[in-house]
Design a protein around this motif. Structure first.
Motif, PDB file in Angstrom:
ATOM      1  N   ALA A   1       0.836  -1.205   0.000  1.00 56.67           N
ATOM      2  CA  ALA A   1       0.000   0.000   0.000  1.00 56.67           C
ATOM      3  C   ALA A   1       0.869   1.253   0.000  1.00 56.67           C
ATOM      4  CB  ALA A   1      -0.929  -0.015   1.215  1.00 56.67           C
ATOM      5  N   ALA A   2       1.918   1.239   0.797  1.00 54.92           N
ATOM      6  CA  ALA A   2       2.810   2.400   0.881  1.00 54.92           C
ATOM      7  C   ALA A   2       3.489   2.675  -0.454  1.00 54.92           C
ATOM      8  CB  ALA A   2       3.856   2.182   1.972  1.00 54.92           C
ATOM      9  N   MET A   3       3.867   1.624  -1.163  1.00 54.53           N
ATOM     10  CA  MET A   3       4.551   1.837  -2.439  1.00 54.53           C
ATOM     11  C   MET A   3       3.625   2.530  -3.434  1.00 54.53           C
ATOM     12  SD  MET A   3       7.250   1.900  -4.172  1.00 54.53           S
ATOM     13  CE  MET A   3       8.068   1.506  -2.669  1.00 54.53           C
ATOM     14  N   ILE A   4       2.361   2.134  -3.463  1.00 54.46           N
ATOM     15  CA  ILE A   4       1.411   2.804  -4.361  1.00 54.46           C
ATOM     16  C   ILE A   4       1.236   4.259  -3.950  1.00 54.46           C
ATOM     17  CG2 ILE A   4      -1.032   2.879  -5.050  1.00 54.46           C
ATOM     18  CD1 ILE A   4       0.717   0.700  -6.430  1.00 54.46           C
ATOM     19  N   ALA A   5       1.097   4.493  -2.646  1.00 55.94           N
ATOM     20  CA  ALA A   5       0.939   5.864  -2.155  1.00 55.94           C
ATOM     21  C   ALA A   5       2.155   6.716  -2.531  1.00 55.94           C
ATOM     22  CB  ALA A   5       0.727   5.863  -0.645  1.00 55.94           C
ATOM     23  N   LEU A   6       3.350   6.151  -2.389  1.00 56.16           N
ATOM     24  CA  LEU A   6       4.563   6.900  -2.730  1.00 56.16           C
ATOM     25  C   LEU A   6       4.640   7.207  -4.222  1.00 56.16           C
ATOM     26  CD1 LEU A   6       7.114   5.030  -0.461  1.00 56.16           C
ATOM     27  CD2 LEU A   6       6.417   7.440  -0.248  1.00 56.16           C
ATOM     28  N   VAL A   7       4.292   6.229  -5.043  1.00 56.29           N
ATOM     29  CA  VAL A   7       4.318   6.436  -6.490  1.00 56.29           C
ATOM     30  C   VAL A   7       3.306   7.519  -6.876  1.00 56.29           C
ATOM     31  CG1 VAL A   7       3.762   5.372  -8.714  1.00 56.29           C
ATOM     32  CG2 VAL A   7       5.282   4.206  -7.115  1.00 56.29           C
ATOM     33  N   LEU A   8       2.100   7.448  -6.296  1.00 57.04           N
ATOM     34  CA  LEU A   8       1.101   8.478  -6.589  1.00 57.04           C
ATOM     35  C   LEU A   8       1.552   9.849  -6.096  1.00 57.04           C
ATOM     36  CD1 LEU A   8      -2.179   6.512  -5.802  1.00 57.04           C
ATOM     37  CD2 LEU A   8      -1.313   7.199  -8.060  1.00 57.04           C
TER      38      LEU A   8
END
Length: 170
Positions: free
Chosen positions: A30-37
């Motif tokens: 979840a954090a990786m998606i948030a960081l990419v966004l």
């Protein structure tokens, strides 16, 4: 009476370890998606996203060194410290909203802690289950890792959509 065939039900210590690992891995996804966004809003979005993905991936190449560290340090303490380090890093990211350079550095720290946790975690499994249960235990850990890829990004995307324009990731 027959023995419980389900490893998770049979071994309470392994169940707790697996559940903690699954939750942590889903959070990582979840954090990786948030960081990419988050970084996709940067002027050089392609470069920013690439840097975040590299910062997440490169520390994984040092897994063998992390394994050596796990062999020399108390495993329980190492597992706790690495999870706390990751929590602190993501707390700093949420509260401080650092620029790209600092964000990349923080992601490297979190990914390094995760790499050390993974190496140390593999040494714990034989202590938690009996020899005949090692293969199913490793399969359960593989399932937790797959949850990172299957559930984590969905959760991260939903949380970012829910956070709205004032949120950190959209």
């Amino acid at each position: 009476m027959a023995t419980e065939p389900n490893l998770i039900r049979r071994h309470a210590a392994f169940r707790r370890f697996w559940l903690a690992r699954a939750v942590s891995l889903i959070g990582d996804g979840a954090a990786m998606i948030a960081l990419v966004l988050l970084v996709s809003r940067e002027n050089n979005a392609g470069t920013a996203v690439s840097l975040i993905l590299l910062a997440e991936s490169v520390p994984r190449f040092f897994g063998p060194l992390a394994g050596a560290l796990a062999d020399r340090v108390g495993v329980r303490r190492l597992l706790i410290v690495t999870e706390v380090v990751q929590a602190v890093v993501f707390g700093v990211i949420i509260l401080a909203r650092p620029g790209l350079v600092a964000l990349v550095a923080l992601v490297v720290v979190a990914a390094s802690a995760s790499t050390v946790f993974s190496a140390a975690g593999r040494t714990v499994v034989p202590r938690l289950v009996d020899e005949p249960d090692l293969m199913p235990a490793n399969a359960w850990l593989g399932t937790a890792f797959n949850l990172q890829a299957a559930v984590g990004p969905v959760l991260g995307g939903l949380l970012c959509a829910w956070a709205g324009p004032r949120g950190h990731c959209c």
